[in-house]
Design a protein around this motif. Structure first.
Motif, short mmCIF file in Angstrom:
data_model
loop_
_atom_site.label_atom_id
_atom_site.label_comp_id
_atom_site.label_asym_id
_atom_site.label_seq_id
_atom_site.Cartn_x
_atom_site.Cartn_y
_atom_site.Cartn_z
N MET A 1 28.12 13.63 31.97
CA MET A 1 27.14 12.57 31.76
C MET A 1 26.58 12.68 30.34
SD MET A 1 25.41 10.00 33.05
CE MET A 1 25.36 10.14 34.83
N THR A 2 26.71 11.61 29.57
CA THR A 2 26.20 11.62 28.20
C THR A 2 25.05 10.63 28.08
OG1 THR A 2 27.66 9.84 27.42
CG2 THR A 2 28.53 12.09 27.35
N THR A 3 24.30 10.76 26.99
CA THR A 3 23.18 9.85 26.73
C THR A 3 23.67 8.41 26.65
OG1 THR A 3 21.85 11.51 25.59
CG2 THR A 3 21.46 9.21 25.01
N GLU A 4 24.78 8.18 25.98
CA GLU A 4 25.28 6.81 25.84
C GLU A 4 25.76 6.25 27.17
OE1 GLU A 4 25.64 3.30 24.67
OE2 GLU A 4 24.85 4.80 23.28
N THR A 5 26.35 7.10 28.01
CA THR A 5 26.77 6.64 29.33
C THR A 5 25.57 6.18 30.14
OG1 THR A 5 28.66 8.15 29.39
CG2 THR A 5 27.86 7.32 31.49
N VAL A 6 24.49 6.95 30.08
CA VAL A 6 23.27 6.60 30.82
C VAL A 6 22.68 5.30 30.29
CG1 VAL A 6 20.89 7.30 31.27
CG2 VAL A 6 22.74 8.94 31.53
N LYS A 7 22.66 5.13 28.99
CA LYS A 7 22.12 3.90 28.40
C LYS A 7 22.95 2.69 28.80
CE LYS A 7 19.83 5.96 24.39
NZ LYS A 7 19.74 6.00 22.92
N GLU A 8 24.26 2.88 28.89
CA GLU A 8 25.12 1.78 29.33
C GLU A 8 24.83 1.42 30.78
OE1 GLU A 8 29.88 0.54 29.57
OE2 GLU A 8 29.27 2.53 28.85
N LEU A 9 24.61 2.42 31.62
CA LEU A 9 24.24 2.18 33.02
C LEU A 9 22.92 1.40 33.08
CD1 LEU A 9 25.05 5.63 34.67
CD2 LEU A 9 26.37 3.52 34.88
N ALA A 10 21.98 1.78 32.22
CA ALA A 10 20.68 1.12 32.19
C ALA A 10 20.81 -0.34 31.77
CB ALA A 10 19.74 1.87 31.25
#
Length: 218
Positions: A1-10
């Motif tokens: 899990m990366t920061t960018e992956t989480v932001k994309e989910l958001a």
């Protein structure tokens, strides 16, 4: 899990902006209101934001209240969906809505301070009116958050200022809640800011948001 992956989910869940703050950086939060107090093992706070319509600042108080309440519900839903997607990848999560919290000594406090979380996550700076102000969206962003034990790389705090020497909000505040730059007069603000209309609480003032030169961003 990366920061960018989480932001994309958001963003897929409906957030316009998203930032990451490290749970360990909430050192100034009082006991009981730190991310780790809500989620054991919390390492990261995913802060989610969406601006409400600019025209909201030109409507009457009843309409403004309705728009505000609609945004709270929307951001609650964004937090729950984002938390669900992060949890599906094997992490613990807890969604924090805009009106979630508890009363302490007669005062209501959010489970965490969303505007302080947003500042820690690099989404803007807290202005003289104690609102989170963002260069692109002004002070119109509404927030929710997701606590997680995912160890994400946090965003850097903003290094700009917004208010400069402006004191319009201080001068216009009818409750004088902004006169002390080191302490927001929450009690005075709440007394003036809310009124009961047809057995429902309605906002009575949003001048601090409306008179800000940066209300719509730069």
């Amino acid at each position: 899990m990366t920061t960018e992956t989480v932001k994309e989910l958001a963003r897929n869940a409906g957030a316009t902006v998203a930032g990451i703050a490290a749970a360990k950086d909430f050192t100034l939060a009082p006991d009981g209101f730190k991310p780790s107090d809500r989620l054991e093992g919390c390492l990261s706070v995913v802060v989610l934001g969406t601006p409400f319509p600019q025209e909201a600042l030109s409507v009457n108080l009843s309409e403004y209240t309705e728009i505000r309440n609609g945004m709270l519900k929307k951001m609650d839903a964004v937090a729950k969906e984002t938390a669900k997607q992060i949890k599906a990848k094997g992490y613990k999560t807890e969604a924090i809505g805009g009106i979630a919290g508890k009363y302490v000594n007669g005062k209501f406090f959010g489970h965490i301070s969303l505007k302080h979380a947003a500042e820690l996550a690099g989404l803007g700076v807290i202005g003289r009116n104690y609102l989170l102000t963002n260069p692109e969206h002004g002070n119109l962003l509404w927030f929710s958050a997701v606590l997680t034990d995912a160890d994400l790389v946090p965003d850097e705090k903003a290094d700009y200022t917004m208010c400069e020497n402006c004191n319009k909000c201080v001068e216009m505040c009818p409750s004088k809640a902004l006169e002390n730059p080191d302490s927001f007069g929450a009690k005075e603000c709440n007394k003036h800011c809310w009124k009961m209309v047809n057995r429902t609480w309605e906002l009575n003032c949003f001048l601090c948001r409306k008179v800000c030169p940066y209300r719509f961003g730069n």
